[in-house]
Design a protein around this motif. Structure first.
Motif, PDB file in Angstrom:
ATOM      1  N   MET A   1       0.851  -1.193   0.000  1.00  0.00           N
ATOM      2  CA  MET A   1       0.000   0.000   0.000  1.00  0.00           C
ATOM      3  C   MET A   1       0.884   1.238   0.000  1.00  0.00           C
ATOM      4  O   MET A   1       1.809   1.347   0.787  1.00  0.00           O
ATOM      5  N   LYS A  23      -9.895   1.976   5.798  1.00  0.00           N
ATOM      6  CA  LYS A  23      -8.670   2.374   5.098  1.00  0.00           C
ATOM      7  C   LYS A  23      -8.261   3.805   5.464  1.00  0.00           C
ATOM      8  O   LYS A  23      -7.087   4.122   5.531  1.00  0.00           O
ATOM      9  N   GLU A  26      -6.164   3.824   8.444  1.00  0.00           N
ATOM     10  CA  GLU A  26      -4.816   3.371   8.097  1.00  0.00           C
ATOM     11  C   GLU A  26      -3.974   4.534   7.565  1.00  0.00           C
ATOM     12  O   GLU A  26      -2.811   4.691   7.940  1.00  0.00           O
TER      13      GLU A  26
END
Length: 101
Positions: A1, A23, A26
């Motif tokens: 990522m 996400k 994150e």
């Protein structure tokens, strides 16, 4: 990522997290983890304690969701949590060290 791939502001990320976008958390984590760890290290003086404080800081942050509203800069919000958790970690280390002696 690609950790820096998200160009949303902190407020946009927080709104997305509040809407259930995991996400987005994150991205927020990768944006601030080094800052939190470095600050915690300055307070604790120990790398392992700083990593523990970083983990506890983000656990504290995740518990704020859903419904979290950021009313200042993210670093302004995180600073007291990092400071207090670091002080607790430093005291814990001092107690452990003094009890070993």
């Amino acid at each position: 990522m690609a950790r820096d791939a998200d160009n949303r502001t902190d407020l946009e990320l927080i709104e997305a997290i509040n809407d259930g976008d995991d996400k987005a958390f994150e991205f927020l984590y990768f944006r601030y983890r080094d800052w939190v760890t470095n600050l915690a290290f300055r307070f604790t003086g120990h790398h392992d304690d700083a990593l523990d404080v970083m983990q506890e800081t983000f656990a504290y942050l995740v518990r704020k969701f859903p419904g979290f509203v950021l009313t200042a800069q993210m670093t302004t919000f995180l600073y007291p949590a990092v400071r207090n958790l670091s002080i607790a970690a430093r005291k814990k280390r001092q107690r452990a060290t003094s009890s070993e002696e």
